[in-house]
Write an enzyme that holds these catalytic residues in place. Sequence first.
Site, PDB file in Angstrom:
ATOM      1  N   TYR A   1      -7.092  15.506  -8.234  1.00  0.00           N
ATOM      2  CA  TYR A   1      -6.216  14.670  -9.047  1.00  0.00           C
ATOM      3  C   TYR A   1      -5.167  15.527  -9.743  1.00  0.00           C
ATOM      4  O   TYR A   1      -3.974  15.199  -9.736  1.00  0.00           O
ATOM      5  CB  TYR A   1      -7.045  13.897 -10.067  1.00  0.00           C
ATOM      6  CG  TYR A   1      -6.248  12.975 -10.963  1.00  0.00           C
ATOM      7  CD1 TYR A   1      -5.841  11.725 -10.508  1.00  0.00           C
ATOM      8  CD2 TYR A   1      -5.923  13.341 -12.269  1.00  0.00           C
ATOM      9  CE1 TYR A   1      -5.115  10.871 -11.326  1.00  0.00           C
ATOM     10  CE2 TYR A   1      -5.196  12.496 -13.099  1.00  0.00           C
ATOM     11  CZ  TYR A   1      -4.802  11.259 -12.616  1.00  0.00           C
ATOM     12  OH  TYR A   1      -4.073  10.417 -13.425  1.00  0.00           O
TER      13      TYR A   1
ATOM     14  N   ASP B   1       0.883  -1.168   0.000  1.00  0.00           N
ATOM     15  CA  ASP B   1       0.000   0.000   0.000  1.00  0.00           C
ATOM     16  C   ASP B   1       0.918   1.215   0.000  1.00  0.00           C
ATOM     17  O   ASP B   1       1.590   1.501   0.992  1.00  0.00           O
ATOM     18  CB  ASP B   1      -0.888  -0.009   1.244  1.00  0.00           C
ATOM     19  CG  ASP B   1      -1.786   1.215   1.348  1.00  0.00           C
ATOM     20  OD1 ASP B   1      -1.629   2.163   0.550  1.00  0.00           O
ATOM     21  OD2 ASP B   1      -2.647   1.241   2.255  1.00  0.00           O
TER      22      ASP B   1
END
Length: 264
Positions: free
Chosen positions: A167, A68
């Site tokens: 983003y 992760d």
Amino acid sequence: MTDLLAGRTAVVTGAASGNGRAIARRYAEEGADVVVADVREDPREGGEPTHELIASETDASATYVDCDVSDPADLEAAVETAEAFGGVDVMVNNAGIYRPENFLESTEAEFDRLMDVNAKGVYFGAQAAAKRMVARAEERDDDDPHPVVINMSSAAGIRGEGRLVTYSMSKGAVRLFTYALADALGDAGIRVNAIHPGFVETAMTTRDVELVGTESEQRMSATIPSGRFGQPEEVADAAVYLASDMASYVTGESLVVDGGMTST
């Protein structure tokens, strides 16, 4: 293939699927051993896990490690896994998530999650690799290939989009981080560059946000000089170039792979 990356070991985050999977496979085809670092082993698009596919398709070695990228300890473990193959030579910080949003309704939790993966993951992935690259710098001969860090940004990191505010922010951060890191690590002989894909046919554009095969794809393709979305293999070819000696004098740069979208 031409063995452009023979004798090197690459760690590729987000390599189970999409662009990362294509990069890992191309690296192995060019002779590199690969650590596939991802939160899932099975490809989102189906098929054999990337490391198993590499083993069946090439003579390279590959292994999977659960990673992760929002957890620096996982990134340290992924880079440590490369020691079994001789140590990391190429670090590709590819893992990322994509989420359209209404800026006025975006929550702190949504912001944190996207920045943790797209920006923090790149920062600490690069740091984990660079620490080992710098430590090995004195052992390298002049003829040895210099280590490389490649960070995955986006066309949105060059030209922000109103429906992708967070983003765009995360990918813009990756772009400037890349330039700063190239300066910081240049004395150690480490090259650092960014790739900026445009719209590419991956699970991000077929599942996360359904664009491929829709009227939206047709409308967007009409604004791209090449007239189409890209393929992961085309992003992978750019990653091979930046990792190879062909790019030995290229650092602190952005390689845009978007069919000309940001040039119009």
